[in-house]
Motif scaffolding. Structure first.
Motif, mmCIF file in Angstrom:
data_model
loop_
_atom_site.group_PDB
_atom_site.id
_atom_site.type_symbol
_atom_site.label_atom_id
_atom_site.label_comp_id
_atom_site.label_asym_id
_atom_site.label_seq_id
_atom_site.Cartn_x
_atom_site.Cartn_y
_atom_site.Cartn_z
ATOM 1 N N MET A 137 -4.306 3.991 10.499
ATOM 2 C CA MET A 137 -4.375 2.846 12.013
ATOM 3 C C MET A 137 -4.182 1.878 11.612
ATOM 4 O O MET A 137 -3.119 1.247 12.151
ATOM 5 C CB MET A 137 -5.950 2.089 11.462
ATOM 6 N N SER A 138 -3.778 0.568 10.340
ATOM 7 C CA SER A 138 -2.684 -0.341 10.498
ATOM 8 C C SER A 138 -1.616 -0.526 10.557
ATOM 9 O O SER A 138 -0.390 -1.266 10.064
ATOM 10 C CB SER A 138 -3.493 -1.173 9.147
ATOM 11 N N SER A 139 -0.853 1.146 10.779
ATOM 12 C CA SER A 139 0.561 1.151 10.845
ATOM 13 C C SER A 139 1.319 0.950 9.146
ATOM 14 O O SER A 139 2.530 1.248 9.249
ATOM 15 C CB SER A 139 0.876 0.437 11.964
ATOM 16 N N ASN A 140 0.756 0.912 8.218
ATOM 17 C CA ASN A 140 1.325 0.694 6.458
ATOM 18 C C ASN A 140 1.546 1.889 6.232
ATOM 19 O O ASN A 140 2.370 1.835 5.187
ATOM 20 C CB ASN A 140 0.224 0.249 5.760
ATOM 21 N N TYR A 141 1.703 3.288 6.750
ATOM 22 C CA TYR A 141 1.393 4.321 6.091
ATOM 23 C C TYR A 141 1.695 5.373 7.595
ATOM 24 O O TYR A 141 1.289 4.930 8.050
ATOM 25 C CB TYR A 141 0.179 4.717 5.612
ATOM 26 N N ASP A 142 2.786 5.838 7.144
ATOM 27 C CA ASP A 142 3.159 6.811 8.073
ATOM 28 C C ASP A 142 2.288 8.678 7.860
ATOM 29 O O ASP A 142 2.307 8.834 9.434
ATOM 30 C CB ASP A 142 4.511 7.209 8.097
ATOM 31 N N LEU A 143 1.888 8.748 7.154
ATOM 32 C CA LEU A 143 1.275 9.740 7.074
ATOM 33 C C LEU A 143 -0.037 9.429 6.171
ATOM 34 O O LEU A 143 -0.178 8.835 5.014
ATOM 35 C CB LEU A 143 1.882 11.181 6.701
ATOM 36 N N GLY A 144 -1.420 10.370 6.851
ATOM 37 C CA GLY A 144 -2.018 10.052 5.798
ATOM 38 C C GLY A 144 -2.967 12.293 5.678
ATOM 39 O O GLY A 144 -2.867 12.750 6.634
ATOM 40 N N PHE A 145 -3.373 12.184 4.438
ATOM 41 C CA PHE A 145 -4.716 13.531 4.552
ATOM 42 C C PHE A 145 -6.162 12.906 3.719
ATOM 43 O O PHE A 145 -6.526 11.654 2.681
ATOM 44 C CB PHE A 145 -3.989 13.995 3.230
ATOM 45 N N ALA A 146 -6.717 13.184 4.591
ATOM 46 C CA ALA A 146 -7.843 12.603 4.615
ATOM 47 C C ALA A 146 -8.939 13.881 4.533
ATOM 48 O O ALA A 146 -8.682 15.061 4.649
ATOM 49 C CB ALA A 146 -7.626 11.979 5.798
ATOM 50 N N SER A 147 -10.363 13.856 4.701
ATOM 51 C CA SER A 147 -11.033 14.678 4.204
ATOM 52 C C SER A 147 -11.600 14.873 5.309
ATOM 53 O O SER A 147 -12.634 15.871 5.562
ATOM 54 C CB SER A 147 -12.555 14.837 2.901
#
Length: 304
Positions: A137-147
């Motif tokens: 959400m804060s644009s610190n990461y390009d891709l995220g994988f969550a449960s």
């Protein structure tokens, strides 16, 4: 003056003849001469002396060419940079993931991706779903994988995969001879569970309750990777996402299909308002291929 005029001037200086410059530009010799004349008029400089059908550069042309070369070096760097970006031969990729996906599975995806894109720098961090969501959400990461699949503005959340769980057993357990483990087979077994707040724990418990199977529930851990380590030490058995058992040798830990099926899913997260980079898209393509090879294409839910 325009770029075409500068190109014609530069090539005449580099090749020494209008003929060679015309061949490089794929235009006629008169067209090159016309471009040079227009450049001289625009620059207010006499760049060449015409003698015996040849152009001889003036001292002013030598000075002007020095400046042109400096500009072209910068332009060529930009062209190379654009080519690298198009072919994903440079750049960076930042990935945040829950541990069950990030510890054993994503390193395999990174290895596959790097075979074709060895110069892309990659940062992989494993954290809880809450932290992964915050970071994306804060644009610190390009891709995220969550449960989970949170519903938040500017956050794209896609159910990415649902993988059938497996029963994991210590290598010398009495049930390793069986090809499939049923819920009833684990009656009275020391069962290592996920945290009570984990949705996957709820689904697993529901299956055993429905089969009226009683397990010994004295051990819990927050992550499937920790549970796999405990099973590998011979402490108990469990039903987990098979990703958590990928790197365990058969002499320590054995996996078997579990019935009835319980699925372990995870979601892909990225910002809606920020276009996905070519590197991120190439990484997801590598991930789809790795998922299909390890767990079957039918486990994939998202088409991206």
């Amino acid at each position: 003056m325009n770029v075409r005029q500068i190109e014609a001037f530069r090539l005449v200086m580099l090749t020494g003849t209008v003929t060679a410059a015309a061949e490089r530009l794929r235009i006629s010799q008169p067209a090159v001469s016309r471009l040079i004349s227009l450049l001289e008029a625009k620059a207010g400089l006499k760049l060449f002396v015409r003698s015996k059908q040849r152009l001889h550069p003036t001292p002013e042309a030598m000075l002007f060419h020095r400046e042109v070369e400096r500009s072209f070096v910068g332009l060529e760097k930009l062209e190379r940079a654009a080519l690298n970006i198009r072919s994903v031969t440079s750049g960076s990729l930042r990935i945040a993931s829950i541990p069950v996906v990030g510890i054993a599975f994503l390193p395999r995806v990174i290895a596959r991706f790097r075979r074709d894109h060895p110069d892309v720098s990659i940062s992989l961090q494993t954290r809880s779903s809450v932290t992964v969501i915050d970071w994306v959400m804060s644009s610190n990461y390009d891709l995220g994988f969550a449960s989970s699949t949170p519903d938040q503005a500017n956050l794209q959340s896609l159910a990415y995969a649902a993988i059938p769980g497996v029963c994991i057993l210590p290598a010398r357990h009495r049930l390793v001879r069986r090809k499939i483990i049923e819920a009833k087979d684990l009656e009275g077994e020391e069962f290592i569970s996920l945290d009570p707040t984990d949705g996957n724990r709820v689904n697993v418990d529901r299956i055993f309750a429905g089969a009226d199977v009683r397990r010994r529930l004295t051990l819990e851990a927050p992550y499937a990777a920790v549970i796999a380590a405990m099973v590998g030490q011979g402490i108990g058995v469990s039903v987990i996402n098979p990703m958590a058992a990928l790197d365990w040798p058969a002499e320590r830990l054995v996996t078997r299909p579990f019935v009835p099926t319980v699925s372990f899913g995870f979601s892909l997260l990225y910002r809606k308002d920020i276009p996905m980079s070519l590197a991120a898209r190439s990484f997801l393509a590598a991930m789809r291929n790795e998922m299909a090879e390890l767990f079957g294409a039918e486990t994939l839910l998202a088409s991206i």
